[in-house]
Design an enzyme around this catalytic site. Sequence first.
Site, PDB file in Angstrom:
ATOM      1  N   TRP A 104       8.348 -63.776 -47.922  1.00  0.00           N
ATOM      2  CA  TRP A 104       7.386 -63.914 -49.005  1.00  0.00           C
ATOM      3  C   TRP A 104       7.475 -62.653 -49.851  1.00  0.00           C
ATOM      4  CZ3 TRP A 104       5.900 -62.316 -44.200  1.00  0.00           C
ATOM      5  CH2 TRP A 104       5.033 -61.231 -44.096  1.00  0.00           C
ATOM      6  N   ASP A 123       9.828 -60.836 -41.958  1.00  0.00           N
ATOM      7  CA  ASP A 123       9.477 -60.689 -40.554  1.00  0.00           C
ATOM      8  C   ASP A 123      10.751 -60.403 -39.776  1.00  0.00           C
ATOM      9  OD1 ASP A 123       6.819 -61.180 -41.037  1.00  0.00           O
ATOM     10  OD2 ASP A 123       6.862 -63.254 -40.349  1.00  0.00           O
TER      11      ASP A 123
END
Length: 176
Positions: A104, A123
């Site tokens: 994101w 991540d």
Amino acid sequence: MWIDRFFEHQTRRAAQRTGRRSVLATLGKAMVGTMALPVLPFDRSAHAAGAHGSKAGKAAGPQAQDETACDYWKYCAVDGFLCSCCGGSSTTCPPGTEPSRVSWVGTCHNPADGRDYMVSYNDCCGKTTCGRCECNTNERERPGYRLGVHNDVNWCMSNDSTMFHCTTSIILGVQE
């Protein structure tokens, strides 16, 4: 007994109306559908209640460049454990993990130079959750229906290992 006759009648009636192929097709659809469930993203917003991220205090100063502090300016849209506290850095995953294939983005304001930067949050996947330096700063976050700008999902969903470990913050560019 009347209940035996009732169920026998219903079973025979269903068998006359339903073919083997349609039953097999329905079972196949159910099996494929349940196999796809682990691929779907899941909500990590439960961590938000215990997060100690700060939206205030973004002024330049000694804390402005501390990669382990939630008020570091480029963590304006981070949600997760900072990789800089988990054996990596703000831009690199710790050993034994790999960056998520999807991420994101956020637009963060650097108070030191007064410019806005686009930051990609990736991540790091492959190990159990780090558990240190949890930050949840959601400045200008959009609702969950816009997946690319929403941070409350497990972005490891497209990797071989879907275990979330920590999050990196990589500057992609400056606003012109």
